[in-house]
Design an enzyme around this catalytic site. Sequence first.
Site, PDB file in Angstrom:
ATOM      1  N   ASN A   1       3.649   0.162   5.828  1.00  0.00           N
ATOM      2  CA  ASN A   1       2.885  -1.093   5.882  1.00  0.00           C
ATOM      3  C   ASN A   1       3.671  -2.105   6.734  1.00  0.00           C
ATOM      4  O   ASN A   1       4.783  -2.505   6.373  1.00  0.00           O
ATOM      5  CB  ASN A   1       2.696  -1.592   4.443  1.00  0.00           C
ATOM      6  CG  ASN A   1       1.895  -2.875   4.364  1.00  0.00           C
ATOM      7  OD1 ASN A   1       2.136  -3.815   5.115  1.00  0.00           O
ATOM      8  ND2 ASN A   1       0.961  -2.915   3.430  1.00  0.00           N
ATOM      9  N   LYS A   2       3.076  -2.517   7.868  1.00  0.00           N
ATOM     10  CA  LYS A   2       3.805  -3.372   8.822  1.00  0.00           C
ATOM     11  C   LYS A   2       4.110  -4.752   8.241  1.00  0.00           C
ATOM     12  O   LYS A   2       5.149  -5.342   8.543  1.00  0.00           O
ATOM     13  CB  LYS A   2       3.020  -3.488  10.122  1.00  0.00           C
ATOM     14  CG  LYS A   2       2.965  -2.151  10.838  1.00  0.00           C
ATOM     15  CD  LYS A   2       2.532  -2.274  12.292  1.00  0.00           C
ATOM     16  CE  LYS A   2       2.659  -0.941  12.987  1.00  0.00           C
ATOM     17  NZ  LYS A   2       1.408  -0.260  13.232  1.00  0.00           N
ATOM     18  N   GLY A   3       3.224  -5.266   7.392  1.00  0.00           N
ATOM     19  CA  GLY A   3       3.445  -6.573   6.763  1.00  0.00           C
ATOM     20  C   GLY A   3       4.642  -6.534   5.834  1.00  0.00           C
ATOM     21  O   GLY A   3       5.502  -7.421   5.854  1.00  0.00           O
ATOM     22  N   LYS A   4       4.720  -5.476   5.042  1.00  0.00           N
ATOM     23  CA  LYS A   4       5.853  -5.314   4.136  1.00  0.00           C
ATOM     24  C   LYS A   4       7.140  -5.112   4.915  1.00  0.00           C
ATOM     25  O   LYS A   4       8.178  -5.668   4.564  1.00  0.00           O
ATOM     26  CB  LYS A   4       5.646  -4.058   3.279  1.00  0.00           C
ATOM     27  CG  LYS A   4       4.706  -4.170   2.152  1.00  0.00           C
ATOM     28  CD  LYS A   4       5.002  -2.933   1.322  1.00  0.00           C
ATOM     29  CE  LYS A   4       3.960  -2.495   0.426  1.00  0.00           C
ATOM     30  NZ  LYS A   4       4.345  -1.242  -0.254  1.00  0.00           N
TER      31      LYS A   4
ATOM     32  N   ASP B   1       6.842  -0.812  -3.995  1.00  0.00           N
ATOM     33  CA  ASP B   1       5.455  -0.566  -4.386  1.00  0.00           C
ATOM     34  C   ASP B   1       4.970  -1.887  -4.949  1.00  0.00           C
ATOM     35  O   ASP B   1       5.634  -2.501  -5.783  1.00  0.00           O
ATOM     36  CB  ASP B   1       5.334   0.550  -5.429  1.00  0.00           C
ATOM     37  CG  ASP B   1       3.882   1.016  -5.520  1.00  0.00           C
ATOM     38  OD1 ASP B   1       3.331   1.452  -4.494  1.00  0.00           O
ATOM     39  OD2 ASP B   1       3.277   0.919  -6.607  1.00  0.00           O
TER      40      ASP B   1
ATOM     41  N   TYR C   1      -3.972  -8.787   0.857  1.00  0.00           N
ATOM     42  CA  TYR C   1      -4.775  -9.685   0.028  1.00  0.00           C
ATOM     43  C   TYR C   1      -4.339 -11.150   0.104  1.00  0.00           C
ATOM     44  O   TYR C   1      -4.799 -11.968  -0.692  1.00  0.00           O
ATOM     45  CB  TYR C   1      -4.744  -9.198  -1.435  1.00  0.00           C
ATOM     46  CG  TYR C   1      -5.363  -7.833  -1.617  1.00  0.00           C
ATOM     47  CD1 TYR C   1      -6.749  -7.681  -1.699  1.00  0.00           C
ATOM     48  CD2 TYR C   1      -4.582  -6.680  -1.680  1.00  0.00           C
ATOM     49  CE1 TYR C   1      -7.333  -6.423  -1.846  1.00  0.00           C
ATOM     50  CE2 TYR C   1      -5.154  -5.411  -1.823  1.00  0.00           C
ATOM     51  CZ  TYR C   1      -6.523  -5.305  -1.911  1.00  0.00           C
ATOM     52  OH  TYR C   1      -7.102  -4.055  -2.046  1.00  0.00           O
ATOM     53  N   ASP C   2      -3.481 -11.482   1.044  1.00  0.00           N
ATOM     54  CA  ASP C   2      -2.980 -12.863   1.158  1.00  0.00           C
ATOM     55  C   ASP C   2      -4.091 -13.924   1.197  1.00  0.00           C
ATOM     56  O   ASP C   2      -3.939 -14.983   0.578  1.00  0.00           O
ATOM     57  CB  ASP C   2      -2.074 -13.015   2.390  1.00  0.00           C
ATOM     58  CG  ASP C   2      -0.687 -12.461   2.154  1.00  0.00           C
ATOM     59  OD1 ASP C   2      -0.294 -12.332   0.969  1.00  0.00           O
ATOM     60  OD2 ASP C   2       0.013 -12.154   3.133  1.00  0.00           O
TER      61      ASP C   2
ATOM     62  N   LYS D   1       5.929 -18.047   3.355  1.00  0.00           N
ATOM     63  CA  LYS D   1       5.488 -17.067   2.347  1.00  0.00           C
ATOM     64  C   LYS D   1       6.617 -16.091   2.015  1.00  0.00           C
ATOM     65  O   LYS D   1       6.866 -15.790   0.855  1.00  0.00           O
ATOM     66  CB  LYS D   1       4.264 -16.299   2.849  1.00  0.00           C
ATOM     67  CG  LYS D   1       3.687 -15.401   1.766  1.00  0.00           C
ATOM     68  CD  LYS D   1       3.124 -14.107   2.286  1.00  0.00           C
ATOM     69  CE  LYS D   1       3.044 -13.092   1.178  1.00  0.00           C
ATOM     70  NZ  LYS D   1       2.867 -11.737   1.659  1.00  0.00           N
TER      71      LYS D   1
ATOM     72  N   ARG E   1       7.987 -10.274  -3.265  1.00  0.00           N
ATOM     73  CA  ARG E   1       8.991  -9.447  -2.603  1.00  0.00           C
ATOM     74  C   ARG E   1      10.316 -10.213  -2.517  1.00  0.00           C
ATOM     75  O   ARG E   1      11.388  -9.659  -2.757  1.00  0.00           O
ATOM     76  CB  ARG E   1       8.465  -9.103  -1.195  1.00  0.00           C
ATOM     77  CG  ARG E   1       9.036  -7.871  -0.589  1.00  0.00           C
ATOM     78  CD  ARG E   1       8.130  -7.332   0.503  1.00  0.00           C
ATOM     79  NE  ARG E   1       6.955  -6.682  -0.059  1.00  0.00           N
ATOM     80  CZ  ARG E   1       5.733  -7.211  -0.051  1.00  0.00           C
ATOM     81  NH1 ARG E   1       5.495  -8.362   0.519  1.00  0.00           N
ATOM     82  NH2 ARG E   1       4.737  -6.564  -0.613  1.00  0.00           N
TER      83      ARG E   1
HETATM   84  P1  ITT Z   1       3.626   1.925   1.689  1.00  0.00           P
HETATM   85  O1  ITT Z   1       3.263   2.738   0.468  1.00  0.00           O
HETATM   86  O2  ITT Z   1       3.885   2.751   2.891  1.00  0.00           O
HETATM   87  O3  ITT Z   1       4.733   0.960   1.408  1.00  0.00           O
HETATM   88  P2  ITT Z   1       1.086   0.605   1.215  1.00  0.00           P
HETATM   89  O4  ITT Z   1       0.344  -0.448   1.974  1.00  0.00           O
HETATM   90  O5  ITT Z   1       0.304   1.808   0.811  1.00  0.00           O
HETATM   91  O6  ITT Z   1       2.341   1.020   2.099  1.00  0.00           O
HETATM   92  P3  ITT Z   1       1.441  -0.009  -1.584  1.00  0.00           P
HETATM   93  O7  ITT Z   1       1.076   1.356  -2.004  1.00  0.00           O
HETATM   94  O8  ITT Z   1       2.612  -0.649  -2.271  1.00  0.00           O
HETATM   95  O9  ITT Z   1       1.768  -0.044  -0.024  1.00  0.00           O
HETATM   96  O10 ITT Z   1       0.180  -0.927  -1.719  1.00  0.00           O
HETATM   97  C1  ITT Z   1       0.297  -2.313  -1.911  1.00  0.00           C
HETATM   98  C2  ITT Z   1      -0.955  -2.984  -1.451  1.00  0.00           C
HETATM   99  O11 ITT Z   1      -0.983  -4.352  -1.881  1.00  0.00           O
HETATM  100  C3  ITT Z   1      -1.050  -2.994   0.057  1.00  0.00           C
HETATM  101  O12 ITT Z   1      -2.319  -2.644   0.438  1.00  0.00           O
HETATM  102  C4  ITT Z   1      -0.707  -4.401   0.468  1.00  0.00           C
HETATM  103  O13 ITT Z   1      -1.404  -4.821   1.596  1.00  0.00           O
HETATM  104  C5  ITT Z   1      -1.019  -5.221  -0.776  1.00  0.00           C
HETATM  105  N1  ITT Z   1       0.048  -6.190  -0.882  1.00  0.00           N
HETATM  106  C6  ITT Z   1       1.305  -5.990  -1.337  1.00  0.00           C
HETATM  107  N2  ITT Z   1       2.078  -7.064  -1.134  1.00  0.00           N
HETATM  108  C7  ITT Z   1       1.291  -7.973  -0.525  1.00  0.00           C
HETATM  109  C8  ITT Z   1       1.509  -9.271  -0.020  1.00  0.00           C
HETATM  110  O14 ITT Z   1       2.703  -9.829  -0.045  1.00  0.00           O
HETATM  111  N3  ITT Z   1       0.474  -9.888   0.541  1.00  0.00           N
HETATM  112  C9  ITT Z   1      -0.729  -9.315   0.611  1.00  0.00           C
HETATM  113  N4  ITT Z   1      -1.020  -8.087   0.189  1.00  0.00           N
HETATM  114  C10 ITT Z   1      -0.015  -7.427  -0.378  1.00  0.00           C
END
Ligand code: ITT
Length: 192
Positions: A10-13, A68, A151-152, A172, A178
């Site tokens: 996930n690029k945002g994470k 996660d 979901y921001d 943020k 996080r």
């Molecule tokens: P990885 O497993 O590769 O890390 P993923 O996107 O599948 O990627 P998750 O299984 O942890 O990651 O899913 C978490 C979801 O919740 C993901 O779709 C995120 O976009 C959302 N999410 C988590 N943290 C967020 C944040 O800070 N802001 C907005 N959405 C968030």
Amino acid sequence: MKKILIGTHNKGKFREIAYLLSKKYKKISPISLKIPSPKETSKSFSGNSKLKVNFFSKFVKYPVISDDSGLCIKSLNNMPGIYSSRLAKKHGSFTKAMIYILKKMKIKKNRSATFVCSLSYKHPKKKIVNVTGIIKGTISSKIIGKKGFGYDPIFIPRNYNKTFGQFSKVRKMKMDHRFLAFKKLKKKIKTL
Ligand code: ITT
């Protein structure tokens, strides 16, 4: 330079975790190493977080950090929770998943929600260190804001009157679930 693998697709994470980590580290993405994602088979954030860090650790000889996370909405029995990513996939996009959530929330009086982040760190040959960060807030009535990710645009953190989608990325990153998890992790692993 010391390396660390930020175990997420996930690029945002990735951006947020990279920002929080010390400049001393060269931050590696599993995408650049062509490492796939593991199957998330656990029923808890911490279970999936540990499963991810263990999985990615098999591919490299340096430390790995994985997260996660998800959005838990009280009046929807804490959904989408660990299924946050899967809900967006099921609906085809985050926008569609947010529209679906807002529709469900129309008849709900209680709009309380939390963003949860279970963060895991693993140094080769050492045990996993796992921590959790939680930020409280509410679900907005509309999708507002174009910044951030996931979901921001529907999450309003407590004591504010705008969504995470309206905060600057840096602001943020300095207050979210996080960040709160990372602060706990840094107390245990000082070198991060
Ligand atoms: P990885 O497993 O590769 O890390 P993923 O996107 O599948 O990627 P998750 O299984 O942890 O990651 O899913 C978490 C979801 O919740 C993901 O779709 C995120 O976009 C959302 N999410 C988590 N943290 C967020 C944040 O800070 N802001 C907005 N959405 C968030």
